[in-house]
Design an enzyme around this catalytic site. Structure first.
Site, short mmCIF file in Angstrom:
data_model
loop_
_atom_site.label_atom_id
_atom_site.label_comp_id
_atom_site.label_asym_id
_atom_site.label_seq_id
_atom_site.Cartn_x
_atom_site.Cartn_y
_atom_site.Cartn_z
CE LYS A 22 -8.21 -0.25 4.35
NZ LYS A 22 -8.51 -1.69 4.39
CB ILE A 45 -0.98 0.01 1.20
CG1 ILE A 45 -2.04 1.11 1.02
CG2 ILE A 45 -0.25 0.17 2.52
CD1 ILE A 45 -2.96 0.89 -0.14
#
Length: 309
Positions: free
Chosen positions: A87, A11
């Site tokens: 998150k 990510i």
């Protein structure tokens, strides 16, 4: 502003690093990772060493899995650094509340990011739903775990959340676009016999005005991947598609125009962080995580066939 990135995984490589590089607000000045680095950027393998040697870096972006993230965030805050959390912001709600309290104590900013809220059409959907009477809302979030999370064993361990790792993205949009809060009534969870976290889930929510609100999550999807939210109202049906990248009203594409000037979810997150720092603000909206926690507490667990990569 100089920023350090902790955790150089998929990510970070796909989203965080390009977003920081393209931002007029940020300069990536250090990374912390056991395995990854960025060309031309000072690399550390030890977080404590980075905090000590790079006291000039005032902002830390944490891209670690949720279970170890609390310790890193707490160290950063105690060292007077502002913190940006990938998150979900932690493994538990208690951890997140503790981090917010610690940030207030040390007078630093902390930001629990929800990247799906920054999808192109989410703001337009929120504005359209604001004055409508909701009749029914159905979330369908179905993807192939082998395609999007290959080899990420931590997602199957306690704290990894399983299918709620992507499902929480849908819940972050749900809590953003609805003008009222909902809470979970019941849940069914499909848990592989050889895993600790669910691979599928069905959620049923209480809406204060009586609307039907349900969600279907599945990590066993083959073929087309589905990230959709359909809201039926007294004045028509709104559909968010592709995780909020597209919008339809009664089947008409792009019936609503977004006025968000930035392109991309992660560039908007970093712009939001810059604004928080300019005001000394804190953004720790934990409503998406509350729904996941409630699902794991209330959910009826159904044993399903073992999952193997």
């Amino acid at each position: 502003m100089e920023i350090a990135l902790v955790g150089v995984g998929k990510i970070a490589i796909d989203q965080h690093i390009p977003s920081i590089s393209a931002s007029p607000d940020w300069e990536l000045s250090a990374t912390v990772s056991r395995h990854g680095s960025v060309d031309g950027v000072e690399a550390f393998t030890d977080f404590d060493e980075m905090l000590e040697k790079r006291r000039d870096i005032r902002v830390i972006s944490l891209c670690l899995p949720p279970v170890p993230r609390f310790d890193y965030a707490a160290k950063a805050i105690r060292a007077g650094r502002h913190v940006m959390l990938e998150k979900p912001p932690g493994a538990t709600l208690a951890e997140c509340h503790a981090l917010e309290a610690l940030a207030r104590e040390h007078r630093v900013s902390i930001y629990a990011t929800w990247h799906s809220r920054e999808a192109d059409k989410v703001a337009a959907a929120k504005a359209w739903l604001a004055d409508k009477t909701l009749r029914k809302l159905h979330v369908t979030w179905k993807e192939d775990v082998r395609r999007w999370h290959p080899g990420q064993e931590w997602i199957w361990e306690p704290g990894g959340m399983g299918v709620f790792d992507p499902g929480i993205n849908a819940l972050s949009i749900l809590t953003e676009i609805l003008p009222v809060n909902v809470h979970l009534k019941s849940a069914d969870l499909d848990v592989p016999e050889n895993r600790q976290t669910p691979i599928g889930a069905r959620l049923d929510f209480f809406h204060p005005n009586g609307a039907e609100v349900i969600a279907d999550f599945d990590w066993r999807q083959t073929g087309d991947q589905i990230w959709q939210i359909e809201a039926v109202t007294d004045e028509g049906t709104l559909t968010l598609l592709e995780g909020g990248a597209r919008i339809q009203i009664d089947g008409v594409e792009d019936a609503l125009v977004s006025d968000n000037p930035l392109a991309g979810e992660y560039p908007r997150l970093y712009a939001n962080m810059a604004k928080l720092l300019s005001t000394g603000g804190i953004d720790m909206d934990l409503r998406p995580m509350v729904h996941v926690s409630d699902a794991l507490a209330l959910g009826r667990r159904n044993a399903v066939e073992p999952f193997h990569e």
